[in-house]
Scaffold this motif. Structure first.
Motif, PDB file in Angstrom:
ATOM      1  N   UNK A 188      41.615  50.522  35.906  1.00 23.12           N
ATOM      2  CA  UNK A 188      42.864  50.086  36.529  1.00 23.12           C
ATOM      3  C   UNK A 188      43.462  48.909  35.761  1.00 23.12           C
ATOM      4  N   UNK A 189      42.609  47.985  35.329  1.00 26.79           N
ATOM      5  CA  UNK A 189      43.091  46.838  34.559  1.00 26.79           C
ATOM      6  C   UNK A 189      43.536  47.266  33.162  1.00 26.79           C
ATOM      7  N   UNK A 190      42.864  48.246  32.571  1.00 27.40           N
ATOM      8  CA  UNK A 190      43.297  48.739  31.265  1.00 27.40           C
ATOM      9  C   UNK A 190      44.695  49.349  31.358  1.00 27.40           C
ATOM     10  N   UNK A 191      44.947  50.129  32.427  1.00 29.20           N
ATOM     11  CA  UNK A 191      46.272  50.733  32.585  1.00 29.20           C
ATOM     12  C   UNK A 191      47.348  49.670  32.793  1.00 29.20           C
ATOM     13  N   UNK A 192      47.028  48.665  33.604  1.00 22.29           N
ATOM     14  CA  UNK A 192      47.987  47.582  33.826  1.00 22.29           C
ATOM     15  C   UNK A 192      48.241  46.817  32.533  1.00 22.29           C
TER      16      UNK A 192
END
Length: 392
Positions: free
Chosen positions: A378-382
């Motif tokens: 999720x943090x990689x996508x953000x």
């Protein structure tokens, strides 16, 4: 959409406004997904224990037994006598009940300038009516100055309303030190525990309250159920609602047994292992953002590793925050700037302003709040999105 802000109306017109299957949800401070195990407890109550707990027949008796067991379970989690656990409609309802329960002619009311509107709004209303209400300022770390609180406590009985952890920045208040002031002064502590129960270990908040308010949808249960727990047996809150005597007369009306069952089940699922995982994810998420996104500053104090990460974007290409949030929605990424109760996007963060940050910083802030169902992906996508956004 009826009675909604322009931003939500714009969002509803988009073809992809429906919730997708691969949603990145990083707004757990606003509300949390319902845990499947909690849904099971709610469904069971709907199917088997649907009676009115006040009815004097077998269906009512079964519901009353379930209600008693939920009070015992919640009381055990909160270290509060079960007979002093009351179920209402939500945390805002519970906090309002606590505020109305004290005579403003007898007590001085104290809070902080960075509390949620569920506390700020009713206390401001009392202040405008001439009641003795005081709001403590905070430092750049979001903490109050204990000596300022102590000054206010020297002039008679007082009630202090606050949250151990800030809903926007993750700043942690000195709960133990605040509670120790009770040894010297006539002080009652009312805690907004909405964020604390999922983000702080019990030893940091459980021993340090007299009254606590919780909202079930903040800890992976459905919306519509709240808890008011009065641990201090010497406290006698005034009942201001008129009606029947359910829940001690604080919340008259037939209890929401499916919601109460879900609420109780959700609290039992909270664990120290989950808190440790949340801390690891918080640190990993921050590292990912620092590695991938160059132009931002961190507003959350470094010691507050609770899954609430507040940042402000910097650089010339930050653009409109409304357009940024809209673009994030296009990419199926859900984050916010402030409490969902604010309803606005373009304004400065009032909490960051009170913490002394610059106007530019308060206008470009984002609140990233992770939870049980989030992962590093999720943090990689953000991070990938923010990196591309700032390249425009």
């Amino acid at each position: 959409m009826l009675c909604r802000c322009k931003y939500l109306k714009r969002l509803s017109d988009k073809k992809n406004a429906a919730i997708p299957t691969k949603l990145v949800y990083l707004d757990n401070c606003a509300t949390t997904p319902v845990d499947p195990q909690v849904i099971g407890a709610m469904e069971k109550a709907c199917r088997k224990t649907w009676g009115n707990p006040s009815s004097i027949h077998l269906a009512g008796l079964e519901a009353a037994k379930l209600l008693d067991q939920c009070k015992i379970d919640v009381g055990q989690f909160l270290a509060c006598p079960p007979e002093r656990v009351y179920f209402g409609a939500g945390a805002t309802d519970a906090l309002f009940t606590a505020i109305k329960g004290f005579n403003p002619q007898k007590y001085r009311f104290i809070s902080t300038v960075t509390e949620h509107s569920a506390l700020i709004s009713p206390l401001r209303h009392l202040q405008k009516k001439g009641c003795d209400v005081n709001f403590l300022k905070v430092g750049s770390d979001g903490q109050i100055h204990l000596e300022e609180l102590e000054k206010l406590l020297k002039n008679g009985p007082a009630v202090f309303f606050y949250s151990p952890i800030n809903h926007e920045t993750g700043s942690i208040q000195p709960t133990k030190e605040i509670y120790q002031l009770k040894k010297k002064y006539d002080l009652t502590i009312v805690t907004d525990g909405v964020q604390a129960v999922t983000r702080l270990s019990k030893e940091k908040w459980q021993p340090y309250y007299d009254i606590i308010a919780l909202g079930a949808h903040k800890f992976y249960a459905p919306k519509g159920t709240g808890i008011l727990a009065v641990k201090n047996k010497d406290i006698r809150l005034h009942r201001f609602r008129h009606g029947s005597r359910q829940e001690g007369g604080f919340f008259p009306g037939t209890q929401n047994m499916p919601g109460i069952a879900a609420c109780s089940a959700a609290l039992k699922l909270l664990s120290d292992d989950e808190l440790r995982r949340l801390k690891v994810l918080h640190n990993e998420g921050l590292e990912i953002l620092q590695r991938e996104v160059s132009q931002f500053v961190i507003n959350t104090p470094p010691e507050s590793q609770t899954g609430i990460l507040n940042i402000s974007l910097t650089g010339k290409n930050t653009g409109s925050m409304e357009e940024l949030i809209m673009a994030l929605a296009d990419e199926q990424i859900c984050i916010s700037r402030f409490s969902a109760c604010n309803g606005k996007i373009k304004i400065p963060s009032l909490i960051l302003t009170e913490m002394g940050f610059s106007t530019e910083r308060t206008l470009t802030s984002l609140r990233i709040s992770s939870g049980r169902f989030n992962s590093r992906d999720d943090y990689f996508r953000l991070a990938r999105f923010l990196k591309e956004w700032q390249k425009r």
